[in-house]
Motif scaffolding. Structure first.
Motif, PDB file in Angstrom:
ATOM      1  N   ALA A   1       0.830  -1.213   0.000  1.00  0.00           N
ATOM      2  CA  ALA A   1       0.000   0.000   0.000  1.00  0.00           C
ATOM      3  C   ALA A   1       0.860   1.258   0.000  1.00  0.00           C
ATOM      4  O   ALA A   1       0.551   2.240  -0.697  1.00  0.00           O
ATOM      5  N   ILE A   2       1.942   1.234   0.769  1.00  0.00           N
ATOM      6  CA  ILE A   2       2.842   2.393   0.818  1.00  0.00           C
ATOM      7  C   ILE A   2       3.482   2.635  -0.540  1.00  0.00           C
ATOM      8  O   ILE A   2       3.585   3.778  -1.010  1.00  0.00           O
ATOM      9  N   GLU A   3       3.903   1.558  -1.202  1.00  0.00           N
ATOM     10  CA  GLU A   3       4.529   1.699  -2.519  1.00  0.00           C
ATOM     11  C   GLU A   3       3.528   2.208  -3.558  1.00  0.00           C
ATOM     12  O   GLU A   3       3.874   3.041  -4.412  1.00  0.00           O
TER      13      GLU A   3
ATOM     14  N   ILE B   1       3.716   5.598  -5.891  1.00  0.00           N
ATOM     15  CA  ILE B   1       3.554   5.642  -7.349  1.00  0.00           C
ATOM     16  C   ILE B   1       2.457   6.625  -7.736  1.00  0.00           C
ATOM     17  O   ILE B   1       2.586   7.389  -8.697  1.00  0.00           O
ATOM     18  N   ARG B   2       1.374   6.628  -6.967  1.00  0.00           N
ATOM     19  CA  ARG B   2       0.257   7.532  -7.269  1.00  0.00           C
ATOM     20  C   ARG B   2       0.676   8.999  -7.177  1.00  0.00           C
ATOM     21  O   ARG B   2       0.216   9.830  -7.968  1.00  0.00           O
ATOM     22  N   GLU B   3       1.568   9.335  -6.253  1.00  0.00           N
ATOM     23  CA  GLU B   3       1.986  10.724  -6.074  1.00  0.00           C
ATOM     24  C   GLU B   3       2.640  11.297  -7.319  1.00  0.00           C
ATOM     25  O   GLU B   3       2.564  12.509  -7.574  1.00  0.00           O
ATOM     26  N   SER B   4       3.282  10.436  -8.121  1.00  0.00           N
ATOM     27  CA  SER B   4       3.984  10.923  -9.313  1.00  0.00           C
ATOM     28  C   SER B   4       3.151  10.790 -10.583  1.00  0.00           C
ATOM     29  O   SER B   4       3.627  11.135 -11.672  1.00  0.00           O
ATOM     30  N   TYR B   5       1.900  10.305 -10.443  1.00  0.00           N
ATOM     31  CA  TYR B   5       1.042  10.109 -11.616  1.00  0.00           C
ATOM     32  C   TYR B   5       0.245  11.379 -11.881  1.00  0.00           C
ATOM     33  O   TYR B   5      -0.343  11.967 -10.971  1.00  0.00           O
TER      34      TYR B   5
END
Length: 521
Positions: free
Chosen positions: A484-486, A490-494
């Protein structure tokens, strides 16, 4: 890759059939020591062969690296072989091979019965291999007792529960008759395991644990770093839960607040199942109304009691995915029923750990948009290998990620359900701490049970069942929060929409997290 999958399915017919591949439903496969050793040797040759390939596209490279990660993990585990240490390696596969086809109903009943009869004829041989292969120098008493508990459910499951899944009376009688020799074989295994003396350990050790994190999961850290991450996450969640607890009962004692909330639970196991079914439908409607994901055509999630043979070893809800190589998009959310020999108090404790405050988080995790949506979505993929291989560090990570995402969307809309949502998350942080500590030799079973009962809202009985599972299945328990942390990272940079992120990342498969970001367009 097609050649590899053909080899893989031939040597893993139970899994091949479970995935929906044609032609593998009449056999359990070869469980002799010679056959299992030969598979290990072939895996090493496949690593060499695949490593020499030059994939023409990024997707091909991801497919190749996914298979290599699985093979390298399997080769690493050969130094700690389950088939020499754990009777569940055999017992669980036998049960799954017989139960899942009747739950999934991909073929007409007479074909299902014919396949089951063929497999039942092989059960005595497989269990004979189990008895021959278990090595008393490396098998651990804890694992033997765990397998013994499963094996004791064998006769009833085979001669009563399995035939009850068949509607036609003649076919039912045929299946029941074929089950008798298999049930006798389970009785023999029970006697064998009951008298089996061994002196091995269930502890994996830090070195192998770290190898699996780095080479199978493609993470950039090992067991010690993962343990530290778990402790950090637990402390941060503890702070948040103290704040939310004030809105529940006016104090910062979130454990006491959760204990109070757990007293509000369904009165019976069947009532628990019915309430989970209603909550699952509510989650589906919420996700659809907010347009958070694209729903696959024809998907459906059944909510059923857990299978008898899983009840002695699984104390929590779990999920059976639709076979991704088939046209089915029907999955099953299994509600954690207790074994028949549980006392009234043990049943009550199981109901308490499935309280009404906790049900929203669990339904989201298991069904929408957690496991059921994700694995139904994967089944739409055109990349066959990604429908065959997946890691819990992605799939469990996804299911925990969407719990947090739905909290952000307002699904947990009362202090009670918000606290229970955070409790589900801190429970996963505690799992990281305990699993790494157990297998690196830093915690005893008793200390682990106390930790889980006091650092998460588990009853002593459920904590005991959880720790027993960690001992038997190292590295799996940390997958939830780690993944979940990973995924959050990934979502933060999308830069696209939330829905496109969900569709694309989840649609890429259940990849090791080191590969998942590469697959996101």
């Amino acid at each position: 890759m097609d050649e590899f999958l053909s080899w893989y399915f031939t040597n893993n017919p139970i899994l091949a059939n479970h995935l929906g591949a044609d032609g593998y439903d009449h056999t359990l496969g070869d469980f002799s020591a010679a056959a299992l050793i030969a598979v290990e040797d072939e895996e090493r040759r496949w690593i060499t062969r695949l490593s020499e390939l030059e994939p023409p596209t990024l997707d091909d490279a991801i497919d190749r690296d996914l298979v290599l990660s699985q093979l390298r993990g399997s080769v690493a585990m050969a130094q700690w072989p389950a088939w020499r240490r754990d009777p569940a390696f055999y017992v669980s596969l036998v049960f799954t091979s017989l139960n899942a086809p009747f739950q999934q109903k991909l073929k007409p009943e007479h074909e299902l019965v014919a396949a089951a009869v063929s497999r039942l004829a092989e059960v005595p041989g497989v269990l004979a291999d189990c008895r021959a292969n278990l090595d008393p120098t490396i098998a651990a008493p804890l694992l033997i007792q765990r397998g013994l508990g499963q094996a004791r459910t064998g006769r009833r499951f085979l001669t009563s529960t399995l035939p009850s899944l068949v509607d036609d009376p003649d076919l039912r009688a045929k299946l029941a008759a074929a089950a008798e020799p298999a049930a006798d074989a389970f009785d023999q295994l029970v006697t064998f395991l009951d008298g089996f003396e061994c002196g091995g350990t269930w502890r994996m050790g830090e070195q192998l644990y770290t190898v699996l994190l780095r080479e199978r999961e493609l993470l950039g850290y090992g067991a010690a770093d993962l343990h530290a991450k778990g402790e950090h996450e637990w402390a941060a969640l503890d702070t948040r839960m103290r704040e939310v607890a004030k809105r529940v009962d006016g104090t910062e004692d979130w454990r006491a607040a959760m204990e109070s909330l757990m007293d509000d639970h369904p009165p019976t196991l069947e009532a628990m199942r019915a309430e989970y079914e209603a909550e699952t439908q509510r989650a589906r409607e919420f996700v659809r109304e907010r347009d958070l994901v694209t729903f696959p055509d024809g998907e459906k999630c059944k909510v059923l009691p857990s299978a008898e043979y899983t009840r002695p070893i699984l104390a929590v809800a779990h999920y059976l995915a639709p076979p991704p190589l088939s046209s089915s998009r029907t999955g099953i959310f299994y509600v954690p029923y207790t074994p028949d020999d549980f006392t009234d108090e043990q049943v009550r404790q199981r109901l308490r750990t499935n309280s009404r405050a906790q049900m929203p988080s669990i339904a989201v995790h298991e069904a929408y948009p957690g496991h059921h949506w994700h694995l139904s979505h994967i089944a739409e993929s055109r990349r066959t290998v990604r429908k065959v291989f997946r890691t819990p560090y992605f799939t469990e990570g996804w299911a925990l990620y969407v719990e947090k995402m739905l909290h952000e969307q307002g699904y947990f809309d009362t202090p009670a359900t918000e606290l229970a949502h955070l409790d589900c998350r801190i429970f996963r942080a505690a799992r990281i701490v305990v699993d790494t500590a157990l297998h690196c030799g830093d915690m005893t079973i008793e200390q682990a049970e106390t930790f889980m009962a006091t650092r998460a809202s588990l009853s002593p009985g459920t904590a005991q069942g959880e720790v027993n599972r960690y001992c038997a299945w190292p590295t799996q328990a940390p997958s939830y929060l780690t993944g979940a942390i990973e995924i959050d990272r990934i979502r933060e940079s999308y830069s696209g929409t939330l829905k496109s992120f969900h569709d694309r990342l989840a649609g890429s498969g259940g990849l090791p997290l080191g590969l998942a970001e590469k697959a996101l367009p």
